[in-house]
Write a protein that holds these residues in place. Structure first.
Motif, PDB file in Angstrom:
ATOM      1  N   ARG A  89      37.332  37.423  40.021  1.00  0.00           N
ATOM      2  CA  ARG A  89      38.692  37.583  39.498  1.00  0.00           C
ATOM      3  C   ARG A  89      38.799  37.439  37.978  1.00  0.00           C
ATOM      4  NH1 ARG A  89      40.542  34.238  44.354  1.00  0.00           N
ATOM      5  NH2 ARG A  89      40.918  35.886  45.870  1.00  0.00           N
ATOM      6  N   GLY A  90      37.661  37.455  37.275  1.00  0.00           N
ATOM      7  CA  GLY A  90      37.695  37.445  35.818  1.00  0.00           C
ATOM      8  C   GLY A  90      37.520  36.094  35.158  1.00  0.00           C
ATOM      9  N   GLU A  91      37.371  35.027  35.938  1.00  0.00           N
ATOM     10  CA  GLU A  91      37.142  33.720  35.312  1.00  0.00           C
ATOM     11  C   GLU A  91      35.747  33.673  34.705  1.00  0.00           C
ATOM     12  OE1 GLU A  91      39.417  30.089  37.362  1.00  0.00           O
ATOM     13  OE2 GLU A  91      37.933  31.041  38.664  1.00  0.00           O
ATOM     14  N   GLU A 102      44.997  32.241  30.185  1.00  0.00           N
ATOM     15  CA  GLU A 102      45.957  32.315  31.297  1.00  0.00           C
ATOM     16  C   GLU A 102      45.897  31.066  32.150  1.00  0.00           C
ATOM     17  OE1 GLU A 102      45.575  35.818  33.707  1.00  0.00           O
ATOM     18  OE2 GLU A 102      47.035  36.877  32.461  1.00  0.00           O
ATOM     19  N   ALA A 105      40.399  31.484  32.572  1.00  0.00           N
ATOM     20  CA  ALA A 105      40.849  32.856  32.804  1.00  0.00           C
ATOM     21  C   ALA A 105      41.605  33.301  31.558  1.00  0.00           C
ATOM     22  CB  ALA A 105      41.753  32.923  34.026  1.00  0.00           C
ATOM     23  N   ALA A 116      43.950  36.415  29.577  1.00  0.00           N
ATOM     24  CA  ALA A 116      44.865  37.528  29.808  1.00  0.00           C
ATOM     25  C   ALA A 116      44.113  38.842  29.647  1.00  0.00           C
ATOM     26  CB  ALA A 116      46.029  37.464  28.813  1.00  0.00           C
ATOM     27  N   GLY A 117      44.351  39.773  30.574  1.00  0.00           N
ATOM     28  CA  GLY A 117      43.731  41.079  30.499  1.00  0.00           C
ATOM     29  C   GLY A 117      42.341  41.168  31.081  1.00  0.00           C
ATOM     30  N   VAL A 118      41.794  40.041  31.543  1.00  0.00           N
ATOM     31  CA  VAL A 118      40.463  40.032  32.147  1.00  0.00           C
ATOM     32  C   VAL A 118      40.661  39.685  33.614  1.00  0.00           C
ATOM     33  CG1 VAL A 118      38.151  39.026  32.095  1.00  0.00           C
ATOM     34  CG2 VAL A 118      39.442  39.264  29.963  1.00  0.00           C
ATOM     35  N   SER A 119      40.551  40.707  34.472  1.00  0.00           N
ATOM     36  CA  SER A 119      40.907  40.487  35.874  1.00  0.00           C
ATOM     37  C   SER A 119      39.770  40.717  36.855  1.00  0.00           C
ATOM     38  CB  SER A 119      42.085  41.395  36.249  1.00  0.00           C
ATOM     39  OG  SER A 119      41.724  42.754  36.029  1.00  0.00           O
ATOM     40  N   ASP A 120      38.584  41.056  36.349  1.00  0.00           N
ATOM     41  CA  ASP A 120      37.470  41.276  37.276  1.00  0.00           C
ATOM     42  C   ASP A 120      36.153  40.791  36.656  1.00  0.00           C
ATOM     43  OD1 ASP A 120      36.671  43.263  35.458  1.00  0.00           O
ATOM     44  OD2 ASP A 120      37.382  44.900  36.696  1.00  0.00           O
ATOM     45  N   ARG A 121      35.122  40.836  37.473  1.00  0.00           N
ATOM     46  CA  ARG A 121      33.812  40.334  37.050  1.00  0.00           C
ATOM     47  C   ARG A 121      33.247  41.141  35.861  1.00  0.00           C
ATOM     48  NH1 ARG A 121      30.490  36.633  39.216  1.00  0.00           N
ATOM     49  NH2 ARG A 121      28.282  36.763  38.668  1.00  0.00           N
ATOM     50  N   GLY A 163      34.913  42.656  33.455  1.00  0.00           N
ATOM     51  CA  GLY A 163      35.616  42.213  32.245  1.00  0.00           C
ATOM     52  C   GLY A 163      35.125  40.853  31.786  1.00  0.00           C
TER      53      GLY A 163
END
Length: 183
Positions: free
Chosen positions: A16-18, A51, A63, A65-70, A72
Motif C-alpha cells: 500500500r505504499g508504506e 500521510e 506513508a 501522500a501520492g504513494v499508494s503502491d509498492r 511508488g
C-alpha cells in the motif's frame, strides 16, 4: 535554507505504499506526524507530505501522500529526508545541541591549543560521539561533560579534556623495532 537530516527511506513495506524509515531525529513523532512536509535529497524527489506514521516493532513505517503502491514506495528507496533548521524548536536546555550546530566547530584543549574540527556526530546506543578530524586522522570523542566541558556554538569552538593518549598519534606496529633485531 539550511537543512538537517531526520531520516532515510529504506525498503517498501507491504503493497500500500508504506516505507521503512531509518530515523535520524530525537523527535520522530513530530517529524513524521501526519501533515508534516519533508524535503528530500535529491531535492527533485520532494518535498514529501506525511500521510501517516506508525511503529512495527522497532521499525518506523511512513506513508507519503501520492504513494499508494509498492512500486511508488520502491521509487523512494534511499532518499534522505530533511527539515529546514529554522523549523526546529529551540531547546530550553543550554547543554542540548542539534548535530548541525556541532559539525564544523573547532576542537580545543583546555590550554586553547587547536586539536581539530568536528566532522560528524555519531549516535551509538550509549552516548553521542563527536568525530573529530585531526592532522593525524579521525578521533572519536565521547560527548559527555567530563570530556567535553564547554561548547560555544556562537564562538565556533568546544573545549575537550581528553584522557591521556586520545589525541596522540597511534604508533604503527610496522614501525616498531623487531625484538630479534639487535641493531
Amino acid at each position: 535554507m539550511a537543512e538537517v537530516l531526520v531520516g532515510r527511506i529504506g525498503r517498501p513495506h507491504g503493497i500500500r505504499g508504506e516505507v521503512t524509515v531509518e530515523v535520524r531525529t530525537d523527535d520522530p513523532q513530530a517529524r513524521f506526524a501526519a501533515g508534516s512536509v519533508l524535503f528530500t535529497d535529491p531535492a527533485a524527489a520532494g518535498p514529501l507530505r506525511v500521510e501517516g506514521s506508525r511503529m512495527s516493532g522497532q521499525i518506523r513505517l511512513v506513508a507519503f501522500a501520492g504513494v499508494s503502491d509498492r512500486d511508488g514506495a520502491e521509487a523512494l528507496r534511499g532518499l534522505r529526508l530533511l527539515v529546514d533548521t529554522d523549523d526546529l524548536p529551540q531547546s530550553q536546555d543550554p547543554d542540548e545541541y542539534y548535530d548541525h550546530q556541532l559539525i564544523g566547530l573547532t576542537v580545543r584543549d583546555r590550554s586553547g591549543a587547536v586539536l581539530g574540527e568536528i566532522t560528524d556526530v555519531l549516535h551509538p546506543p550509549a552516548a553521542p560521539v563527536l568525530q573529530v578530524g585531526t592532522e593525524a586522522g579521525e578521533v572519536l570523542v565521547p560527548f559527555v561533560a567530563a570530556i567535553v566541558p564547554e561548547v560555544d556554538v556562537a564562538g565556533g569552538f568546544c573545549v575537550v579534556d581528553p584522557p591521556e593518549g586520545m589525541f596522540s598519534p597511534q604508533a604503527d606496529p610496522d614501525d616498531a623495532p623487531d625484538a630479534a633485531d639487535p641493531g
